[in-house]
Design an enzyme around this catalytic site. Structure first.
Site, PDB file in Angstrom:
ATOM      1  N   TYR A   1      10.222 -10.318 -16.816  1.00 28.74           N
ATOM      2  CA  TYR A   1       8.776 -10.423 -16.617  1.00 28.74           C
ATOM      3  C   TYR A   1       8.472 -11.384 -15.471  1.00 28.74           C
ATOM      4  O   TYR A   1       7.603 -11.124 -14.642  1.00 28.74           O
ATOM      5  CB  TYR A   1       8.082 -10.917 -17.894  1.00 28.74           C
ATOM      6  CG  TYR A   1       6.586 -10.848 -17.762  1.00 28.74           C
ATOM      7  CD1 TYR A   1       5.894  -9.693 -18.106  1.00 28.74           C
ATOM      8  CD2 TYR A   1       5.864 -11.923 -17.242  1.00 28.74           C
ATOM      9  CE1 TYR A   1       4.525  -9.600 -17.934  1.00 28.74           C
ATOM     10  CE2 TYR A   1       4.493 -11.844 -17.068  1.00 28.74           C
ATOM     11  CZ  TYR A   1       3.825 -10.689 -17.420  1.00 28.74           C
ATOM     12  OH  TYR A   1       2.469 -10.601 -17.244  1.00 28.74           O
TER      13      TYR A   1
ATOM     14  N   PHE B   1     -11.139   3.440   6.324  1.00 25.32           N
ATOM     15  CA  PHE B   1     -10.313   4.249   5.434  1.00 25.32           C
ATOM     16  C   PHE B   1     -10.994   4.254   4.069  1.00 25.32           C
ATOM     17  O   PHE B   1     -11.622   3.272   3.682  1.00 25.32           O
ATOM     18  CB  PHE B   1      -8.866   3.750   5.333  1.00 25.32           C
ATOM     19  CG  PHE B   1      -8.062   4.673   4.465  1.00 25.32           C
ATOM     20  CD1 PHE B   1      -7.744   5.945   4.921  1.00 25.32           C
ATOM     21  CD2 PHE B   1      -7.714   4.332   3.171  1.00 25.32           C
ATOM     22  CE1 PHE B   1      -7.073   6.849   4.102  1.00 25.32           C
ATOM     23  CE2 PHE B   1      -7.039   5.229   2.348  1.00 25.32           C
ATOM     24  CZ  PHE B   1      -6.722   6.479   2.819  1.00 25.32           C
ATOM     25  N   THR B   2     -10.854   5.349   3.365  1.00 26.37           N
ATOM     26  CA  THR B   2     -11.635   5.583   2.137  1.00 26.37           C
ATOM     27  C   THR B   2     -11.548   4.423   1.136  1.00 26.37           C
ATOM     28  O   THR B   2     -12.568   3.827   0.786  1.00 26.37           O
ATOM     29  CB  THR B   2     -11.167   6.887   1.465  1.00 26.37           C
ATOM     30  OG1 THR B   2      -9.746   6.835   1.280  1.00 26.37           O
ATOM     31  CG2 THR B   2     -11.518   8.100   2.323  1.00 26.37           C
TER      32      THR B   2
ATOM     33  N   ASP C   1      -4.137  -3.522   8.276  1.00 23.74           N
ATOM     34  CA  ASP C   1      -3.684  -2.497   7.343  1.00 23.74           C
ATOM     35  C   ASP C   1      -2.371  -1.977   7.933  1.00 23.74           C
ATOM     36  O   ASP C   1      -2.353  -1.182   8.862  1.00 23.74           O
ATOM     37  CB  ASP C   1      -4.724  -1.385   7.205  1.00 23.74           C
ATOM     38  CG  ASP C   1      -4.284  -0.339   6.182  1.00 23.74           C
ATOM     39  OD1 ASP C   1      -3.064  -0.224   5.930  1.00 23.74           O
ATOM     40  OD2 ASP C   1      -5.151   0.377   5.645  1.00 23.74           O
TER      41      ASP C   1
ATOM     42  N   LYS D   1       4.013   4.548   2.087  1.00 20.69           N
ATOM     43  CA  LYS D   1       4.061   5.278   3.356  1.00 20.69           C
ATOM     44  C   LYS D   1       5.270   4.804   4.161  1.00 20.69           C
ATOM     45  O   LYS D   1       6.399   5.092   3.800  1.00 20.69           O
ATOM     46  CB  LYS D   1       2.749   5.083   4.130  1.00 20.69           C
ATOM     47  CG  LYS D   1       1.597   5.952   3.592  1.00 20.69           C
ATOM     48  CD  LYS D   1       0.830   5.261   2.532  1.00 20.69           C
ATOM     49  CE  LYS D   1      -0.465   5.955   2.179  1.00 20.69           C
ATOM     50  NZ  LYS D   1      -1.085   5.332   1.002  1.00 20.69           N
TER      51      LYS D   1
ATOM     52  N   ARG E   1     -10.198  15.935   5.385  1.00 17.17           N
ATOM     53  CA  ARG E   1     -10.573  14.604   5.875  1.00 17.17           C
ATOM     54  C   ARG E   1     -11.825  14.792   6.722  1.00 17.17           C
ATOM     55  O   ARG E   1     -11.785  14.832   7.935  1.00 17.17           O
ATOM     56  CB  ARG E   1      -9.454  13.954   6.699  1.00 17.17           C
ATOM     57  CG  ARG E   1      -8.233  13.571   5.903  1.00 17.17           C
ATOM     58  CD  ARG E   1      -8.275  12.202   5.250  1.00 17.17           C
ATOM     59  NE  ARG E   1      -8.885  12.140   3.941  1.00 17.17           N
ATOM     60  CZ  ARG E   1      -8.527  11.269   2.989  1.00 17.17           C
ATOM     61  NH1 ARG E   1      -7.552  10.431   3.195  1.00 17.17           N
ATOM     62  NH2 ARG E   1      -9.165  11.221   1.845  1.00 17.17           N
TER      63      ARG E   1
ATOM     64  N   PHE F   1     -13.706  12.914  -2.938  1.00 19.04           N
ATOM     65  CA  PHE F   1     -12.774  13.946  -2.483  1.00 19.04           C
ATOM     66  C   PHE F   1     -11.639  14.187  -3.464  1.00 19.04           C
ATOM     67  O   PHE F   1     -11.092  15.282  -3.533  1.00 19.04           O
ATOM     68  CB  PHE F   1     -12.195  13.578  -1.103  1.00 19.04           C
ATOM     69  CG  PHE F   1     -11.556  12.219  -1.056  1.00 19.04           C
ATOM     70  CD1 PHE F   1     -12.327  11.089  -0.828  1.00 19.04           C
ATOM     71  CD2 PHE F   1     -10.199  12.066  -1.263  1.00 19.04           C
ATOM     72  CE1 PHE F   1     -11.750   9.826  -0.814  1.00 19.04           C
ATOM     73  CE2 PHE F   1      -9.606  10.809  -1.236  1.00 19.04           C
ATOM     74  CZ  PHE F   1     -10.387   9.691  -1.014  1.00 19.04           C
TER      75      PHE F   1
HETATM   76  N1  F0G Z   1      -4.699   2.293   3.955  1.00 19.11           N
HETATM   77  C1  F0G Z   1      -4.376   3.443   4.554  1.00 19.11           C
HETATM   78  C2  F0G Z   1      -4.435   3.555   6.042  1.00 19.11           C
HETATM   79  C3  F0G Z   1      -3.979   4.545   3.784  1.00 19.11           C
HETATM   80  O1  F0G Z   1      -3.661   5.688   4.386  1.00 19.11           O
HETATM   81  C4  F0G Z   1      -3.945   4.414   2.373  1.00 19.11           C
HETATM   82  C5  F0G Z   1      -3.596   5.552   1.541  1.00 19.11           C
HETATM   83  C6  F0G Z   1      -4.292   3.191   1.800  1.00 19.11           C
HETATM   84  C7  F0G Z   1      -4.657   2.148   2.629  1.00 19.11           C
HETATM   85  C8  F0G Z   1      -4.303   2.980   0.321  1.00 19.11           C
HETATM   86  O2  F0G Z   1      -3.009   2.906  -0.177  1.00 19.11           O
HETATM   87  O3  F0G Z   1      -2.768   4.943  -1.618  1.00 19.11           O
HETATM   88  O4  F0G Z   1      -1.204   3.010  -1.809  1.00 19.11           O
HETATM   89  O5  F0G Z   1      -3.521   2.809  -2.624  1.00 19.11           O
HETATM   90  N2  F0G Z   1      -3.562   6.709   1.969  1.00 19.11           N
HETATM   91  C9  F0G Z   1      -3.149   7.907   1.246  1.00 19.11           C
HETATM   92  C10 F0G Z   1      -3.317   9.090   2.144  1.00 19.11           C
HETATM   93  C11 F0G Z   1      -3.790   8.065  -0.086  1.00 19.11           C
HETATM   94  O6  F0G Z   1      -3.067  10.204   1.652  1.00 19.11           O
HETATM   95  O7  F0G Z   1      -3.658   8.950   3.305  1.00 19.11           O
HETATM   96  P1  F0G Z   1      -2.609   3.450  -1.634  1.00 19.11           P
END
Ligand code: F0G
Length: 460
Positions: free
Chosen positions: A75, A127-128, A217, A260, A384, A451
């Site tokens: 832990y 970014f979303t 990021d 990623k 997108r 989305f």
């Molecule tokens: N920042 C970027 C540029 C991303 O592309 C993503 C995730 C995140 C942050 C968030 O990271 O998914 O680990 O919580 N992108 C995925 C995509 C979901 O399909 O582009 P996460």
């Protein structure tokens, strides 16, 4: 006759395979209807080639799998945490490392600690999940990317660059209200486009002058570094590892989705230099993620991330990774299919406005195109565009971005050249029949990040 060019091949061979299933057009039509025309709601068993995302979908190496067996599932104080900490410090140079379950966990904690209600966060395109966490912490995101980033046809080599004049204006007009500048490498929503070292150096000067921070990021920083190695004056021949370090050194901290670039199936972290900020985040991580030495990850997952970070910085790896994306893109370009230029790092983005000019943006052409592609071949892509952009949090009005795109996202080390050929040919066939594709209406709209779970029906 001498060859005009010599081919390269992937710097790996395949040791384990996972079967994929071909479906019939009838099965796909049924699956698509059941999924409400949203590729996020398809079952993976109904997908032939899965280009939904490059997130968590990488093939791990034998070294990473071996590392999984070395999981120290204590832990507190797991050995794997210290491997992760060392890997992050070594690759990116940040002083403090706080693990999180994935990127948005890192964004959540960082936004909570740094943003006060009324704050402004300028960034090189939204970014979303990043923007949503900034908004939920009371901040407002302002786009400060160069205008070329919003033009799919512009071939600007660094479409992830900040518009320095605009950024300066934002900083001057909002003294003490900008807790940090949010800089992404690469810019996902612009098509996986890089920010140059020169531009980030200017951003650093502005941040220093206006006494604010830069948070990177770093999700696709190795891909960004590859483009700089290819395109930025002075970077040719430098190792990816060195360029990555230079990018990170210009910033004060990062959020990272280890799903990623770092080649893991789950994980993330915050890297941060400021001791006080690190302490506050460490305090919060135990509330939302887990202890500061695991942050929501299993020990074995931290080990996979630590090893994956190292592998992501190898020049051979990144050349083959981006090279595969370029292979697919060049094929589509050769057929005159409208895609975002230049070809990005993690996927090909079809320009749905140019592809389906007969569908107005209010009928979600990118969503309709992703559905049509699935129907044709079982290739799963992602919208997108307007659906991803959602609604303005204050007015509730739908946002209609300039970019209305379908992303064919290439997982790392997963698919072969033949998969790319099948994908390209499917896009070609849908392009030939594009006049038959109809727009969609939204029949269910979730409150957040719509989305992911929205449902649609074709418009007659
Ligand atoms: N920042 C970027 C540029 C991303 O592309 C993503 C995730 C995140 C942050 C968030 O990271 O998914 O680990 O919580 N992108 C995925 C995509 C979901 O399909 O582009 P996460």
């Amino acid at each position: 006759m001498p060859l005009t060019r010599r081919s390269w091949a992937e710097p790996f061979k395949i040791k384990v395979v996972e079967p994929v299933r071909l479906t019939t057009p009838e099965q796909r039509a049924k699956a698509l209807e059941a999924a409400g025309y949203n590729t996020f709601l398809l079952r993976s068993r109904d997908v032939y080639i899965d280009l939904l995302t490059d997130s968590g979908t990488s093939a791990m190496s034998d070294r990473q799998w071996a590392g999984m067996m070395l999981g120290d599932e204590a832990y507190a104080g797991s050995e794997n945490y210290y491997h992760l900490e060392a890997a992050v410090q070594n690759a990116y140079g940040y002083k403090h490392v706080i693990p999180t379950h994935q990127g948005r966990g890192a964004e959540h904690l960082l936004s909570r600690v740094l943003i006060k209600p009324g704050d402004i966060i300028p960034g090189n395109m939204y970014f979303t999940t990043t923007r949503l966490h900034q908004e939920m912490a009371g901040g407002t995101f302002i786009d400060a990317v160069i205008p070329e980033a919003h033009d799919p046809a512009s071939t600007h080599p660094f479409k992830g660059n900040f518009d320095i004049d605009k950024l300066e204006r934002i900083l001057s007009e909002n003294p003490r209200r900008v807790p940090y500048i949010c800089a992404a490498a690469t810019v996902n929503m612009a098509g996986g486009q890089p920010i140059s070292l020169e531009n980030l150096t200017h951003v650093r000067e502005l941040a220093d002058r206006h006494k604010t921070r830069i948070i990177l990021d770093a999700t696709r920083i190795a891909e960004n570094a590859y483009f700089l190695q290819q395109r930025e004056p002075g970077q040719k021949g430098r190792p990816i590892r060195a360029i990555v370090r230079d990018l990170a050194n210009l910033t004060d901290g990062c959020t990272m989705s280890a799903k990623k670039d770092p080649l893991a199936n789950i994980g993330g972290f915050i890297g941060i230099n400021d001791d006080a900020v690190a302490e506050e985040i460490s305090n919060l991580v135990v509330v939302f993620e887990g202890l500061h030495t695991y942050g929501g990850m299993a020990g074995r997952d931290m080990e996979a991330v630590a090893i994956g970070i190292e592998e992501s910085l190898e020049d051979d790896h990144i050349r083959a990774r981006v090279g595969q994306v370029e292979y697919l893109g060049e094929k589509l370009l050769g057929w005159g299919i409208p895609i975002v230029l230049p070809i990005g790092g993690h996927g090909i983005y079809l320009d749905a406005k140019a592809f389906l000019p007969h569908i107005p943006q209010s009928q979600y052409p990118a969503q309709a195109l992703a559905a049509a592609l699935y129907l044709d071949s079982g290739v799963r892509a992602m919208e997108r565009g307007a659906v991803s952009a959602g609604r303005d949090p204050v007015s509730g009005v739908e946002r209609f971005p300039k970019l209305e795109l379908v992303r064919l996202t290439i997982p790392r080390r997963v698919y072969t050249q033949a998969h790319m050929d099948v994908t390209a040919e499917s896009v070609y066939c849908v392009y030939e029949e594009r006049h038959n594709v109809r727009g969609l209406k939204m029949t269910y709209e979730p409150r957040f990040l719509r989305f992911f779970q929205a449902r649609f029906a074709p418009i007659n």
